[in-house]
Structure formats: structure tokens, C-alpha cells
Design a protein around this motif. Structure first.
Motif, PDB file in Angstrom:
ATOM      1  N   ALA A  43      87.792  22.813  -9.973  1.00  0.00           N
ATOM      2  CA  ALA A  43      86.989  21.794 -10.629  1.00  0.00           C
ATOM      3  C   ALA A  43      85.664  22.422 -11.041  1.00  0.00           C
ATOM      4  CB  ALA A  43      86.766  20.616  -9.682  1.00  0.00           C
ATOM      5  N   LEU A  44      85.096  21.946 -12.135  1.00  0.00           N
ATOM      6  CA  LEU A  44      83.869  22.539 -12.668  1.00  0.00           C
ATOM      7  C   LEU A  44      82.678  21.634 -12.361  1.00  0.00           C
ATOM      8  CD1 LEU A  44      85.244  23.730 -16.131  1.00  0.00           C
ATOM      9  CD2 LEU A  44      85.128  25.000 -13.975  1.00  0.00           C
ATOM     10  N   GLN A  52      84.701  28.135 -18.970  1.00  0.00           N
ATOM     11  CA  GLN A  52      85.047  28.640 -17.657  1.00  0.00           C
ATOM     12  C   GLN A  52      86.554  28.869 -17.526  1.00  0.00           C
ATOM     13  OE1 GLN A  52      82.344  29.135 -15.203  1.00  0.00           O
ATOM     14  NE2 GLN A  52      81.462  29.011 -17.268  1.00  0.00           N
ATOM     15  N   ASN A  53      86.916  29.945 -16.841  1.00  0.00           N
ATOM     16  CA  ASN A  53      88.309  30.298 -16.621  1.00  0.00           C
ATOM     17  C   ASN A  53      88.931  29.348 -15.596  1.00  0.00           C
ATOM     18  OD1 ASN A  53      90.726  31.803 -16.598  1.00  0.00           O
ATOM     19  ND2 ASN A  53      89.993  33.078 -14.909  1.00  0.00           N
ATOM     20  N   VAL A  54      90.054  28.713 -15.944  1.00  0.00           N
ATOM     21  CA  VAL A  54      90.710  27.765 -15.047  1.00  0.00           C
ATOM     22  C   VAL A  54      92.216  28.013 -15.039  1.00  0.00           C
ATOM     23  CG1 VAL A  54      88.957  25.957 -15.341  1.00  0.00           C
ATOM     24  CG2 VAL A  54      90.957  26.005 -16.860  1.00  0.00           C
ATOM     25  N   ARG A  55      92.876  27.416 -14.042  1.00  0.00           N
ATOM     26  CA  ARG A  55      94.338  27.413 -13.956  1.00  0.00           C
ATOM     27  C   ARG A  55      94.842  25.987 -14.146  1.00  0.00           C
ATOM     28  NH1 ARG A  55      92.472  30.434  -9.823  1.00  0.00           N
ATOM     29  NH2 ARG A  55      92.583  28.639  -8.431  1.00  0.00           N
ATOM     30  N   MET A 226      85.155  23.574 -20.525  1.00  0.00           N
ATOM     31  CA  MET A 226      83.708  23.420 -20.357  1.00  0.00           C
ATOM     32  C   MET A 226      83.373  22.392 -19.293  1.00  0.00           C
ATOM     33  SD  MET A 226      81.939  25.468 -22.298  1.00  0.00           S
ATOM     34  CE  MET A 226      80.337  24.670 -22.453  1.00  0.00           C
ATOM     35  N   THR A 227      84.280  21.460 -19.068  1.00  0.00           N
ATOM     36  CA  THR A 227      83.997  20.407 -18.100  1.00  0.00           C
ATOM     37  C   THR A 227      85.265  19.921 -17.435  1.00  0.00           C
ATOM     38  OG1 THR A 227      83.010  18.196 -17.809  1.00  0.00           O
ATOM     39  CG2 THR A 227      84.144  18.612 -19.882  1.00  0.00           C
ATOM     40  N   CYS A 228      85.207  19.684 -16.137  1.00  0.00           N
ATOM     41  CA  CYS A 228      86.293  19.075 -15.366  1.00  0.00           C
ATOM     42  C   CYS A 228      85.723  18.806 -13.971  1.00  0.00           C
ATOM     43  CB  CYS A 228      87.510  19.994 -15.305  1.00  0.00           C
ATOM     44  SG  CYS A 228      89.051  19.154 -14.808  1.00  0.00           S
TER      45      CYS A 228
END
Length: 274
Positions: A43-44, A52-55, A226-228
Motif C-alpha cells: 500500500a502507498l 511507485q513499484n507495486v505488485r 501513484m496512489t493506493c
């Protein structure tokens, strides 16, 4: 490409594949229902100024009594639609040749280093025997598709692949679409022996690659956002097509940091597989 043993049992995808029994006709009132859940991790928090790098982890469960009054109908296609807000950078990453991957029967050496973008598993059933298939996910040519390669050696030997086109959408509710056409080899183990996709789970992303942008070298993740914020929900839609049942669709959510739970009507196919 499949290698048959004397006994046949199960097969299928996910991100997937299929439903059933020896060509049994669907009973009156037969049904097939689907549910999806998943998570974007991490989570961001805060307000990042760069992507941002996420899965992305996605899980699907399919229930029904279309085949012999017990199993879901055979899945022939799955279409996943994802909301706006994320960036998928497949074009920056090495890609795998699907012809070579099939010819080498899923061997890791078939694809260049850095082209593997995820992994997971799927449970399929045929003739009351359930098998767990290992799933490897590769970046397709030019980042325009994802290659889902499935393999199992018990109770049957199966090697097969789904070449899933990945499309950026313009306008509307969703920003990306992944289409998984289930090949005949994952729909039927042999003539008349159809299979039921029961459950699948896959995680994609998390890896980075160096690229040159505006005269400097930066790292890009396969999936960026960018957002989560923690606890937020992101919409996702799944559309499933079957051999012997009407199409089924579900509007579901991905959780930021943690996947929402499935309802009691969608239990795990195999204890401990959740």
C-alpha cells in the motif's frame, strides 16, 4: 503442448481454464458463478511524487453444478478489466517468444533473463480428480501480451500456455484489459474429457529495470502506481465464458495492501489453497 500419461486427471489455468466431466450434459437449473479478489502491494502511504513499484495479486474462484451436478462449466475465455491509475511498463522489459516457450515446454532457458514477470497456481478438476498446476507468467513480445505457462506432473503430465493480449483502453471506466483465450488443451484433456477450473491465484510485478529517460538513467517497475492508500479498494471486472453455461461476470475489488475476503458461497477448492 501436453504429454499424456495412462491416467488422466485435471488441468487448467488463471489467471485460467476449464470445467467438467466426461461430456455429461448440464442438469436442469445448472449454474456457474465466479468471484475475484486481490491486492496491490505494498500500500502507498503519503503523497509520492514519482510512480511507485507495486505488485498485483489476483485470485479467482469458480463454483457451479453444470457438469454432473458437481463442477463448474468449462471455461473458454477470461477477460480482466482494470481501472485507471496504474502504469504497466512491459515495453521496457525483456520479452519472451511464445513459440520458443512452447517448443521448450516451459523451461526457464526458453526466455531471456528478466522476462519472467510473475507466478502462481491453478486448481482444475476432471473425473473427480483435482490437480494443482504451477503457473509462470512472462512478458510477451513488446509488452503487448502476457504468457501464462502451466505445468504439472501429477496426477497427469500437462504443459500448456495461454497467450493473453494486454490492451490499454481509452475512455470509459477501465484503463487496461487482459484477455485470456483458453486453448483446447486446457479445456479438454482428451476428446470428451472436459476440465473444470476451480481456483487460481497469480502475482505479477515487483521487478524493476533501468531505462534512460530525458538523459538520465532511472528504474522503472513493471507495474507502477501513484496512489493506493492502506484500506482503499480498486475496482476490477472479470468476464468468464463457458462451454455449456451462460457467460458470468463479476465486478470486484482489489485491496490496497490486503485482499478483501471471499464470501462463504465461494470456498477454497482445496483446503489450505486460499
Amino acid at each position: 503442448m501436453r504429454v499424456f500419461q495412462p491416467i488422466r486427471g485435471a488441468a487448467l489455468l488463471v489467471l485460467v481454464a476449464a470445467g467438467g466431466l466426461l461430456g455429461a450434459s448440464a442438469p436442469a437449473g445448472a449454474r456457474t458463478s465466479v468471484a475475484l479478489s486481490g491486492a496491490v502491494t505494498p500500500a502507498l502511504t503519503g503523497f509520492p511524487t514519482t510512480p511507485q513499484n507495486v505488485r498485483l495479486t489476483m485470485e479467482g474462484r469458480i463454483v457451479g453444478d453444470d457438469i454432473d451436478g458437481v463442477f463448474p462449466a468449462t471455461t473458454t475465455r477470461i477477460v480482466m478489466s482494470f481501472t485507471h491509475g496504474a502504469r504497466v511498463n512491459g515495453r521496457y522489459f525483456p520479452s519472451c517468444d511464445p513459440v520458443r516457450l512452447a517448443a521448450l515446454r516451459g523451461a526457464p532457458r526458453a526466455c531471456p533473463r528478466g522476462s519472467k514477470i510473475g507466478e502462481g497456481w491453478a486448481f482444475g478438476t476432471a473425473i473427480s480428480v483435482t490437480a494443482r498446476l504451477k503457473m509462470d507468467v512472462y512478458n510477451g513480445p513488446g509488452g503487448r501480451s502476457m504468457l501464462f505457462y502451466f505445468a504439472t506432473d501429477n496426477p497427469v503430465v500437462i504443459r500448456d500456455m495461454i497467450n493473453a493480449p494486454f490492451t490499454a483502453l481509452r475512455g470509459g471506466r477501465y484503463g487496461f484489459r487482459l484477455t485470456l483465450p483458453v486453448p483446447p488443451g486446457l479445456q479438454e484433456l482428451s476428446d470428451g474429457m472436459v476440465t473444470s477450473l476451480r481456483q487460481f491465484k497469480a502475482t505479477v510485478g515487483g521487478m524493476t529495470v533501468k531505462v534512460r529517460e530525458r538523459g538520465r538513467v532511472v528504474r522503472r517497475g513493471f507495474i507502477e502506481a501513484m496512489t493506493c492508500p492502506p484500506g482503499a479498494l480498486v475496482t476490477v471486472r472479470g468476464e468468464f465464458t463457458f462451454q455449456t453455461a451462460p457467460p458470468a461476470a463479476t465486478d470486484s475489488y482489489l485491496g490496497c495492501g490486503q485482499a478483501p475476503p471471499f464470501g462463504p458461497e465461494f470456498p477454497a477448492s482445496v483446503p489450505g489453497s486460499a
